[in-house]
Design an enzyme around this catalytic site. Structure first.
Site, mmCIF file in Angstrom:
data_model
loop_
_atom_site.group_PDB
_atom_site.id
_atom_site.type_symbol
_atom_site.label_atom_id
_atom_site.label_comp_id
_atom_site.label_asym_id
_atom_site.label_seq_id
_atom_site.Cartn_x
_atom_site.Cartn_y
_atom_site.Cartn_z
ATOM 1 N N HIS A 1 0.830 -1.202 0.000
ATOM 2 C CA HIS A 1 0.000 0.000 0.000
ATOM 3 C C HIS A 1 0.867 1.256 0.000
ATOM 4 O O HIS A 1 1.842 1.340 0.745
ATOM 5 C CB HIS A 1 -0.855 0.069 1.267
ATOM 6 N N ASN B 1 8.175 -4.177 3.881
ATOM 7 C CA ASN B 1 6.783 -3.797 4.088
ATOM 8 C C ASN B 1 6.321 -4.093 5.515
ATOM 9 O O ASN B 1 5.655 -3.264 6.155
ATOM 10 C CB ASN B 1 5.907 -4.563 3.083
#
Length: 260
Positions: free
Chosen positions: A116, A146
């Site tokens: 994201h 991440n």
């Protein structure tokens, strides 16, 4: 060309497409309502602006990723976000033509996370949460990066927004160097950045990290990051404001299973 990867620009020119996004349609997500300005015309090829409830994306049909995702991150939104459990709903962006968008198959068995840019953890309701899972808001991201370093950066930004009441945040990939790769049709970024601007303090800062398993990150002024990536990220700010660095707490690596 500076640090912008030469082969990427050659691909953009060869594409022969220049559907640049029109004037900003979602100004609430940007400082003073002004969208970033792409300074290198070659980077404008096949760009499309996409507006969502609480974030906006400038999507590149060449990289098949966002060039940036923009948020006006407020304490009220974050308070609402705390009540939501995560519901994964990754999906292709059907507002984009198939020839320009990422598909779930591009990421399947690639070894990369669907990372994201505007985080799920910032979303105040189910609709905006679902919107955040569009692949137009994703880049191929190293999984360790991440889930640990990047999750820690997101947590620091949320904490600061809750403290100050509001921040403007721009998050995106950088494609630098000469050794870029693709997964399917999606270009893998060499670096990731997250720019934070405080209207109250009239100061900002940029996190800049390599897209690999690492605990290292650089803190840059907005001006320094703009010079690296070839985008005027916050065009309404003065040169002095872009050089004034916002102080944030140190990032702690998260033990979470994934970035939010």
């Amino acid at each position: 060309m500076g640090l912008i990867q030469r082969s990427l620009l050659a691909v953009m020119l060869a594409a022969g497409v220049c559907t640049s996004a029109a004037a900003g349609n979602c100004p609430l997500h940007y400082v003073d309502g002004r969208m970033p300005e792409i300074q290198n015309s070659r980077m404008q090829a096949a760009t499309t602006e996409l507006c969502y409830d609480v974030f906006g994306v400038m999507h590149s049909g060449i990289t098949r990723t966002p060039l940036w995702s923009a948020e006006h991150l407020t304490a009220d939104h974050l308070e609402s976000a705390k009540t939501l459990s995560r519901e994964n709903s990754f999906h292709p962006e059907t507002r984009l033509p198939a020839s320009s968008r990422a598909e779930l198959s591009d990421y399947a068995r690639s070894g990369y996370d669907r990372g994201h840019m505007a985080p799920n953890g910032d979303m105040p309701d189910r609709n905006s949460q679902h919107q955040s899972f569009t692949l137009a808001n994703m880049v191929p991201q190293d999984g360790e990066n991440n889930r640990h370093l990047w999750a820690g950066i997101e947590a620091v930004v949320r904490k600061q927004a809750s403290k100050e009441g509001e921040l403007y945040v721009l998050t995106g990939p950088a494609f630098l160097g000469s050794d870029l790769r693709k997964i399917g049709n999606v270009l893998v970024p060499s670096h990731l950045y997250k720019v934070v601007y405080s209207p109250r303090q009239r100061a900002g800062v940029a996190f800049f990290v390599e897209n690999r398993a690492t605990s290292d990150y650089a803190l840059l002024s907005i001006a320094q990051l703009e010079a690296k990536i070839g985008i005027n990220l916050m065009p309404s700010l003065s040169a002095a404001q872009k050089e004034t660095v916002l102080r944030l707490p140190n990032v702690k690596l998260r033990k979470s299973k994934g970035g939010k």
